[in-house]
Each structure stands twice: as C-alpha cells, then as structure tokens.
Design a protein around this motif. Structure first.
Motif, mmCIF file in Angstrom:
data_model
loop_
_atom_site.group_PDB
_atom_site.id
_atom_site.type_symbol
_atom_site.label_atom_id
_atom_site.label_comp_id
_atom_site.label_asym_id
_atom_site.label_seq_id
_atom_site.Cartn_x
_atom_site.Cartn_y
_atom_site.Cartn_z
ATOM 1 N N ASP A 204 1.106 -1.094 -0.273
ATOM 2 C CA ASP A 204 0.438 -0.035 -0.296
ATOM 3 C C ASP A 204 1.027 1.294 0.162
ATOM 4 N N VAL A 205 0.536 2.638 -0.597
ATOM 5 C CA VAL A 205 1.022 3.781 -0.734
ATOM 6 C C VAL A 205 -0.155 4.903 -0.005
ATOM 7 N N ARG B 101 -4.046 -4.262 -4.170
ATOM 8 C CA ARG B 101 -5.386 -5.005 -4.707
ATOM 9 C C ARG B 101 -6.275 -4.069 -5.879
ATOM 10 N N ASP B 102 -6.007 -3.159 -5.384
ATOM 11 C CA ASP B 102 -6.834 -2.010 -5.728
ATOM 12 C C ASP B 102 -5.820 -1.713 -7.627
ATOM 13 N N GLU C 6 -9.044 -2.830 -9.727
ATOM 14 C CA GLU C 6 -9.800 -0.962 -10.699
ATOM 15 C C GLU C 6 -8.865 -1.150 -12.345
ATOM 16 N N ILE C 7 -7.728 -1.419 -12.458
ATOM 17 C CA ILE C 7 -6.918 -1.039 -13.565
ATOM 18 C C ILE C 7 -6.602 -1.962 -13.792
ATOM 19 N N MET D 291 -8.231 5.394 -5.467
ATOM 20 C CA MET D 291 -7.411 5.572 -4.372
ATOM 21 C C MET D 291 -8.698 5.428 -3.341
ATOM 22 N N SER D 292 -8.935 4.402 -2.499
ATOM 23 C CA SER D 292 -10.085 4.124 -1.138
ATOM 24 C C SER D 292 -9.617 6.283 -0.429
#
Length: 150
Positions: A34-35, A54-55, A59-60, A76-77
């Motif tokens: 994560d970042v 996971r994003d 998502e991508i 981003m969340s």
C-alpha cells in the motif's frame, strides 16, 4: 495498549497527482502492499487516501485501463484514520467493522504518524504467543528441577 505503540512508522506516501505506474514502482521498490496518499498542509502530511496492490489489480489491470489514463486520485480509497492514542483492541474492532486491513495513524493535528495493518497485529500476537509458550516451558523445567531434589 495504544495504536501508536504498535503501528509501523515507516510509511510510503505519495500525492494525489502521482501516476499509477509510479505508485506501482514505489510498492515494488519498498516491498509494500500500500501507499498512503497525503496532502501537504504546511509541515503536516494529512492522509486523504490509500492505494493498495489489490486496487491496482482490480481497478486498473482487470479493467484493462491504460496506466497513463489515471492517477492516484482516480483509484484511491478514502483514508479512515485513527488517533495514535486510540486503544489497539478498539481499533481492531473498528477495522473489522469497516472491513479494512490498513489504517493510517495520526497525531492530534491529523498529521500522519504511521500505519496499523493486520500484518502488524498478527506479528504482535505471534510474538505474544511465543512468549507464553516459553513461559510455560520454563515453568515446567523449573518445577521439574525443584521437585526432583530429595
């Protein structure tokens, strides 16, 4: 036990306009999943979001979106933060309720201090269980020595 005692203070951060490719490269370079996305307010880093590995996949990559077509802001969340003074067990309940595995830790000014992850808590629990096993083993050995004397 406060969150601030157990959170990871080494956090990889980026800004809202960072490219997705740069975020993926940060994750790889620092071996993290994560970042945190922060906005600079004076000398304060205020967490506003988080991007996870996971994003990037869901998502991508899975949607076949061109990496240069989106930025961190698009993926981003929102960051759900916790005070570094918060109780660790209460924080775990909140994480479970929110369904999140990572929670940015902030000071009283809202500035980033660290991150608490499920992995951090599992390591803490494993260490505690190891200490308990050693205690029991030591107790048995000590009792054996005391009882074997005439």
């Amino acid at each position: 036990m406060s969150v601030g005692q157990y959170c990871n203070r080494e956090v990889i951060v980026t800004s809202l306009d960072t490219s997705i490719l740069e975020v993926a490269q940060l994750m790889r370079r620092h071996h993290v999943g994560d970042v945190l996305v922060v906005e600079q307010q004076g000398e304060q880093n205020i967490p506003v979001g988080i991007v996870t590995d996971r994003d990037l996949v869901i998502e991508i990559l899975a949607e076949e979106i061109a990496l240069d077509a989106v930025t961190v802001k698009d993926v981003m969340s929102s960051a759900i933060t916790i005070s570094e003074k918060a109780d660790l067990w209460d924080t775990l309940q909140q994480m479970r309720y929110q369904g999140i595995r990572r929670m940015p830790v902030v000071n009283e000014k809202g500035s980033l201090e660290g991150i608490l992850t499920v992995d951090d808590v599992l390591a803490l629990l494993a260490e505690g269980l190891t200490d308990l096993v050693k205690l029991v083993k030591h107790e048995i050995e000590q009792e054996s020595r005391l009882r074997s004397k005439p």
